[in-house]
Design a protein around this motif. Structure first.
Motif, PDB file in Angstrom:
ATOM      1  N   ALA A 128       0.837  -1.212   0.000  1.00  0.00           N
ATOM      2  CA  ALA A 128       0.000   0.000   0.000  1.00  0.00           C
ATOM      3  C   ALA A 128       0.868   1.258   0.000  1.00  0.00           C
ATOM      4  N   LEU A 129       1.938   1.240   0.811  1.00  0.00           N
ATOM      5  CA  LEU A 129       2.806   2.430   0.882  1.00  0.00           C
ATOM      6  C   LEU A 129       3.534   2.654  -0.443  1.00  0.00           C
ATOM      7  N   LYS A 130       3.886   1.582  -1.135  1.00  0.00           N
ATOM      8  CA  LYS A 130       4.554   1.726  -2.437  1.00  0.00           C
ATOM      9  C   LYS A 130       3.587   2.318  -3.463  1.00  0.00           C
ATOM     10  N   ILE A 131       2.346   1.868  -3.441  1.00  0.00           N
ATOM     11  CA  ILE A 131       1.371   2.384  -4.425  1.00  0.00           C
ATOM     12  C   ILE A 131       1.210   3.900  -4.280  1.00  0.00           C
ATOM     13  N   VAL A 132       1.189   4.385  -3.049  1.00  0.00           N
ATOM     14  CA  VAL A 132       0.987   5.838  -2.862  1.00  0.00           C
ATOM     15  C   VAL A 132       2.310   6.604  -2.820  1.00  0.00           C
ATOM     16  N   GLY A 133       3.430   5.913  -3.070  1.00  0.00           N
ATOM     17  CA  GLY A 133       4.733   6.574  -3.113  1.00  0.00           C
ATOM     18  C   GLY A 133       5.231   7.054  -1.755  1.00  0.00           C
ATOM     19  N   MET A 134       4.872   6.362  -0.684  1.00  0.00           N
ATOM     20  CA  MET A 134       5.277   6.808   0.657  1.00  0.00           C
ATOM     21  C   MET A 134       6.072   5.739   1.418  1.00  0.00           C
ATOM     22  N   TYR A 135       6.625   4.775   0.673  1.00  0.00           N
ATOM     23  CA  TYR A 135       7.328   3.678   1.333  1.00  0.00           C
ATOM     24  C   TYR A 135       8.543   4.174   2.126  1.00  0.00           C
ATOM     25  N   GLU A 136       9.245   5.158   1.561  1.00  0.00           N
ATOM     26  CA  GLU A 136      10.447   5.657   2.268  1.00  0.00           C
ATOM     27  C   GLU A 136      10.078   6.365   3.572  1.00  0.00           C
ATOM     28  N   TYR A 137       8.837   6.744   3.699  1.00  0.00           N
ATOM     29  CA  TYR A 137       8.409   7.475   4.900  1.00  0.00           C
ATOM     30  C   TYR A 137       7.799   6.540   5.941  1.00  0.00           C
ATOM     31  N   ARG A 138       7.996   5.219   5.780  1.00  0.00           N
ATOM     32  CA  ARG A 138       7.236   4.286   6.621  1.00  0.00           C
ATOM     33  C   ARG A 138       7.529   4.410   8.113  1.00  0.00           C
ATOM     34  N   GLU A 139       8.746   4.932   8.434  1.00  0.00           N
ATOM     35  CA  GLU A 139       9.043   5.048   9.873  1.00  0.00           C
ATOM     36  C   GLU A 139       8.877   6.475  10.383  1.00  0.00           C
ATOM     37  N   HIS A 140       8.340   7.340   9.547  1.00  0.00           N
ATOM     38  CA  HIS A 140       8.163   8.744   9.958  1.00  0.00           C
ATOM     39  C   HIS A 140       6.924   8.917  10.846  1.00  0.00           C
ATOM     40  N   ALA A 141       6.881  10.094  11.471  1.00  0.00           N
ATOM     41  CA  ALA A 141       5.698  10.441  12.268  1.00  0.00           C
ATOM     42  C   ALA A 141       4.708  11.160  11.352  1.00  0.00           C
ATOM     43  N   PRO A 142       3.476  10.670  11.231  1.00  0.00           N
ATOM     44  CA  PRO A 142       2.525  11.279  10.290  1.00  0.00           C
ATOM     45  C   PRO A 142       2.323  12.782  10.518  1.00  0.00           C
ATOM     46  N   HIS A 143       2.352  13.223  11.795  1.00  0.00           N
ATOM     47  CA  HIS A 143       2.014  14.629  12.030  1.00  0.00           C
ATOM     48  C   HIS A 143       3.079  15.583  11.488  1.00  0.00           C
ATOM     49  N   LEU A 144       4.257  15.041  11.117  1.00  0.00           N
ATOM     50  CA  LEU A 144       5.290  15.918  10.547  1.00  0.00           C
ATOM     51  C   LEU A 144       5.218  15.981   9.016  1.00  0.00           C
ATOM     52  N   LEU A 145       4.304  15.256   8.426  1.00  0.00           N
ATOM     53  CA  LEU A 145       4.208  15.224   6.967  1.00  0.00           C
ATOM     54  C   LEU A 145       3.305  16.357   6.456  1.00  0.00           C
ATOM     55  N   SER A 146       3.408  16.640   5.141  1.00  0.00           N
ATOM     56  CA  SER A 146       2.532  17.660   4.540  1.00  0.00           C
ATOM     57  C   SER A 146       1.110  17.108   4.432  1.00  0.00           C
ATOM     58  N   GLY A 147       0.166  17.992   4.142  1.00  0.00           N
ATOM     59  CA  GLY A 147      -1.236  17.564   4.000  1.00  0.00           C
ATOM     60  C   GLY A 147      -1.388  16.500   2.921  1.00  0.00           C
ATOM     61  N   GLY A 148      -0.713  16.712   1.788  1.00  0.00           N
ATOM     62  CA  GLY A 148      -0.817  15.751   0.677  1.00  0.00           C
ATOM     63  C   GLY A 148      -0.236  14.406   1.069  1.00  0.00           C
ATOM     64  N   GLN A 149       0.907  14.443   1.783  1.00  0.00           N
ATOM     65  CA  GLN A 149       1.531  13.177   2.219  1.00  0.00           C
ATOM     66  C   GLN A 149       0.629  12.456   3.219  1.00  0.00           C
ATOM     67  N   LYS A 150       0.024  13.233   4.125  1.00  0.00           N
ATOM     68  CA  LYS A 150      -0.880  12.602   5.106  1.00  0.00           C
ATOM     69  C   LYS A 150      -2.062  11.954   4.393  1.00  0.00           C
ATOM     70  N   GLN A 151      -2.568  12.637   3.372  1.00  0.00           N
ATOM     71  CA  GLN A 151      -3.702  12.058   2.644  1.00  0.00           C
ATOM     72  C   GLN A 151      -3.265  10.768   1.935  1.00  0.00           C
ATOM     73  N   ARG A 152      -2.005  10.741   1.454  1.00  0.00           N
ATOM     74  CA  ARG A 152      -1.510   9.516   0.812  1.00  0.00           C
ATOM     75  C   ARG A 152      -1.416   8.381   1.834  1.00  0.00           C
ATOM     76  N   ILE A 153      -1.056   8.717   3.071  1.00  0.00           N
ATOM     77  CA  ILE A 153      -1.014   7.696   4.136  1.00  0.00           C
ATOM     78  C   ILE A 153      -2.444   7.188   4.421  1.00  0.00           C
ATOM     79  N   ALA A 154      -3.392   8.126   4.446  1.00  0.00           N
ATOM     80  CA  ALA A 154      -4.789   7.719   4.689  1.00  0.00           C
ATOM     81  C   ALA A 154      -5.249   6.774   3.571  1.00  0.00           C
ATOM     82  N   ILE A 155      -4.842   7.089   2.334  1.00  0.00           N
ATOM     83  CA  ILE A 155      -5.218   6.220   1.200  1.00  0.00           C
ATOM     84  C   ILE A 155      -4.547   4.842   1.367  1.00  0.00           C
ATOM     85  N   ALA A 156      -3.269   4.844   1.789  1.00  0.00           N
ATOM     86  CA  ALA A 156      -2.575   3.564   2.001  1.00  0.00           C
ATOM     87  C   ALA A 156      -3.308   2.733   3.057  1.00  0.00           C
ATOM     88  N   GLY A 157      -3.804   3.396   4.098  1.00  0.00           N
ATOM     89  CA  GLY A 157      -4.539   2.696   5.151  1.00  0.00           C
ATOM     90  C   GLY A 157      -5.762   1.981   4.585  1.00  0.00           C
TER      91      GLY A 157
END
Ligand code: ADP
Length: 285
Positions: A128-157
């Motif tokens: 799921a993280l690869k599909i939304v292009g956020m695999y490299e961010y897998r160990e990051h804290a979501p609250h430090l990401l941009s709005g678009g990145q957070k939405q990509r995490i929500a989509i991965a979920g």
């Protein structure tokens, strides 16, 4: 069975304040959504788009008529889990959809709740993280990401559930242009490369031009329903809805009315520029 969603005479009204007349929000809607398509639902504020979307995974149940998800009736409680597995929802505000403090834990939340074995969860989360292009961010804290990145995490979920269909309810409303663009690309990629049926609720007409089909709602009814080029041909009806018509469609219609031979369905900026350049060459070169 090539329909993933079918509504039969679907009607709905929110229970009224005591003594007042219930307002009809959805009015006898018959809609069939083909598997693997990208359908945009557009309409003015309050036209019933979100209410309709919430019927697609049984958050709301019909007041009248039926909603079938691959022939499973949403009103039959035996099917609820199966329906929610098949149809995922992504909402406007990513902050309301993120529950964990580490990206990969957040994406794992739903499959963990369903009790999948841990190696399967790992596989689903990575995929799921690869599909939304956020695999490299897998160990990051979501609250430090941009709005678009957070939405990509929500989509991965949602993707970690491997749904057949995802309903996006105004997913770009809180994002900057870069964030918006990334979400639009993901929706197209899901349809093109992952066989996911995409339903996009939006009031941005320029996002709807990417869809295979546009359903225009107005006051709980379907006003127009067809391929973007068919829907945008009916300028008069669209203007009556008070929605913003894509600038490309307005420009092409005006050029056509002035006698230029341009196609009315060149709706993306690139196609529109190309069409005008072709016509320009005809006259000037
Ligand atoms: P849209 O998504 O097109 O803006 P909605 O489906 O959110 O439209 O709303 C349709 C109508 O239902 C509006 O008139 C809205 O005020 C009303 N409505 C939406 N949610 C509720 C609710 N929870 N309770 C009562 N009325 C609601």
């Amino acid at each position: 069975m090539n329909k993933i969603i079918k509504t039969e005479k679907l009607s709905f009204s929110y229970s009224s304040i005591e003594g007042s007349v219930p307002v009809v929000v959805l009015n006898d809607l018959n809609i069939e959504i083909e598997k693997g398509t990208f359908v945009a639902v557009i309409g003015h504020n309050g036209s019933g788009k979100t209410t309709l979307a919430k019927h697609f995974n049984a958050i709301l149940l019909p007041g009248g008529g039926r909603v079938l998800i691959e022939d499973m009736d949403t009103a039959d409680e035996h099917y609820i889990i199966e329906i929610r597995r098949r149809v995922g929802m992504v909402f406007q505000n990513p902050d309301n959809q993120i529950v964990a403090t580490v990206v990969e834990e957040d994406v794992a939340f739903a499959p963990e709740n369903l009790g999948y074995p841990s190696d399967e969860i790992r596989q689903r989360v990575d995929e799921a993280l690869k599909i939304v292009g956020m695999y490299e961010y897998r160990e990051h804290a979501p609250h430090l990401l941009s709005g678009g990145q957070k939405q990509r995490i929500a989509i991965a979920g949602v993707l970690a559930m491997r749904p057949k269909c995802i309903v996006f309810d105004e997913p770009t409303a809180m994002l900057d242009p870069r964030g918006r663009e990334s979400i639009i690309k993901i929706m197209q990629d899901l349809r093109d490369n992952h066989g996911v049926t995409v339903i996009l609720i939006t009031h941005h007409m320029d996002e709807a031009i990417n869809a295979d089909r546009i359903i225009v709602m107005s006051d709980g009814d379907i006003l127009l329903d067809g391929a973007p080029r068919e829907v945008f041909r009916d300028m008069e009806t669209l203007r009556g809805t008070g929605l913003d018509i894509p600038e490309t469609a307005v420009l092409l219609h005006e050029l056509k009315a002035d006698g230029f031979d341009v196609p009315l369905d060149a709706l993306s900026v690139e196609e529109c520029a190309e069409a005008i350049y072709e016509e320009y060459k005809h006259w000037h070169l």
